[in-house]
Design a protein around this motif. Structure first.
Motif, short mmCIF file in Angstrom:
data_model
loop_
_atom_site.label_atom_id
_atom_site.label_comp_id
_atom_site.label_asym_id
_atom_site.label_seq_id
_atom_site.Cartn_x
_atom_site.Cartn_y
_atom_site.Cartn_z
N VAL A 28 7.23 -12.46 13.01
CA VAL A 28 8.12 -11.34 13.31
C VAL A 28 8.17 -10.48 12.05
CG1 VAL A 28 10.43 -10.60 13.96
CG2 VAL A 28 9.47 -12.70 14.94
N PRO A 29 7.66 -9.25 12.10
CA PRO A 29 7.62 -8.42 10.89
C PRO A 29 9.01 -7.93 10.49
CG PRO A 29 6.74 -7.23 12.78
CD PRO A 29 7.02 -8.62 13.24
N ALA A 30 9.18 -7.67 9.21
CA ALA A 30 10.47 -7.22 8.68
C ALA A 30 10.91 -5.88 9.27
CB ALA A 30 10.41 -7.13 7.16
N TRP A 31 9.97 -5.04 9.67
CA TRP A 31 10.33 -3.73 10.21
C TRP A 31 10.94 -3.84 11.61
CZ3 TRP A 31 7.90 -2.93 14.76
CH2 TRP A 31 6.67 -3.51 14.95
N ALA A 32 10.76 -4.96 12.28
CA ALA A 32 11.29 -5.17 13.65
C ALA A 32 12.76 -5.57 13.55
CB ALA A 32 10.47 -6.22 14.37
N GLN A 33 13.62 -4.59 13.33
CA GLN A 33 15.02 -4.86 13.02
C GLN A 33 15.84 -5.31 14.23
OE1 GLN A 33 15.09 -0.97 11.38
NE2 GLN A 33 15.62 -1.74 9.35
N HIS A 34 15.70 -4.64 15.35
CA HIS A 34 16.44 -5.00 16.56
C HIS A 34 15.42 -5.21 17.67
CE1 HIS A 34 20.19 -3.87 14.63
NE2 HIS A 34 19.56 -2.79 14.19
N ARG A 35 15.40 -6.42 18.24
CA ARG A 35 14.39 -6.77 19.23
C ARG A 35 15.03 -7.20 20.53
NH1 ARG A 35 13.65 -9.92 14.96
NH2 ARG A 35 13.77 -11.82 16.17
N SER A 36 14.44 -6.74 21.64
CA SER A 36 14.90 -7.12 22.98
C SER A 36 13.67 -7.39 23.84
CB SER A 36 15.71 -5.99 23.63
OG SER A 36 16.81 -5.65 22.83
N SER A 54 7.39 3.77 9.47
CA SER A 54 6.21 3.92 8.61
C SER A 54 5.68 2.55 8.17
CB SER A 54 6.53 4.78 7.39
OG SER A 54 7.56 4.19 6.62
N ASP A 55 6.56 1.56 8.05
CA ASP A 55 6.13 0.20 7.71
C ASP A 55 5.41 -0.47 8.89
OD1 ASP A 55 7.39 0.59 5.29
OD2 ASP A 55 9.11 -0.68 5.76
N ALA A 56 5.62 0.03 10.09
CA ALA A 56 5.06 -0.59 11.29
C ALA A 56 3.67 -0.08 11.65
CB ALA A 56 6.00 -0.33 12.47
N THR A 57 3.22 0.98 11.05
CA THR A 57 1.99 1.66 11.46
C THR A 57 0.78 0.74 11.57
OG1 THR A 57 2.82 3.71 10.50
CG2 THR A 57 0.46 3.61 10.95
N LEU A 58 0.50 -0.03 10.54
CA LEU A 58 -0.68 -0.90 10.57
C LEU A 58 -0.55 -1.99 11.62
CD1 LEU A 58 -1.52 -1.21 6.77
CD2 LEU A 58 -2.66 0.19 8.50
N ASP A 59 0.66 -2.57 11.75
CA ASP A 59 0.87 -3.60 12.76
C ASP A 59 0.71 -3.03 14.16
OD1 ASP A 59 1.33 -5.69 10.99
OD2 ASP A 59 3.50 -5.43 11.02
N LEU A 60 1.19 -1.82 14.40
CA LEU A 60 1.07 -1.21 15.73
C LEU A 60 -0.39 -0.91 16.07
CD1 LEU A 60 4.19 1.13 15.70
CD2 LEU A 60 3.95 -1.15 16.73
#
Length: 94
Positions: A28-36, A54-60
């Motif tokens: 679970v990446p740190a940028w994923a702050q609230h997950r549902s 912006s931290d999620a770009t490469l993961d996405l």
């Protein structure tokens, strides 16, 4: 009990967090702050809210290449961005 020798492609299809973790398992990446997670009509939707898109770009990009449908919607009234993830193959089968 799940086998740890299952095919990696099968494991990565379970959740986006398994796809990001690869052979090491779920991440679970740190940028994923609230997950549902929402399930309906044979489809599972992972909804993530973050103010660090912006931290999620490469993961996405990695998730998209792995077969995940990625939709990003910025909130015009605030810093939050909503990211919706569904599996392409599962969406077709439903």
């Amino acid at each position: 009990m799940p086998s740890f020798t299952e095919d990696t492609a099968t494991n990565s299809a379970r959740t986006p967090y398994h796809a990001l973790g690869g052979a090491e398992g779920m991440r679970v990446p740190a940028w994923a702050q609230h997950r549902s997670v929402y399930r309906a009509g044979g489809r599972t939707l992972y909804l993530i809210e973050t103010d660090r898109v912006s931290d999620a770009t490469l993961d996405l990009k990695r998730l998209s290449r792995a077969g995940w449908e990625v939709q990003v919607a910025e909130d015009p009234t605030g810093p939050a961005t909503r990211i919706a993830l569904t599996r392409r193959e599962l969406a077709k089968a439903a």
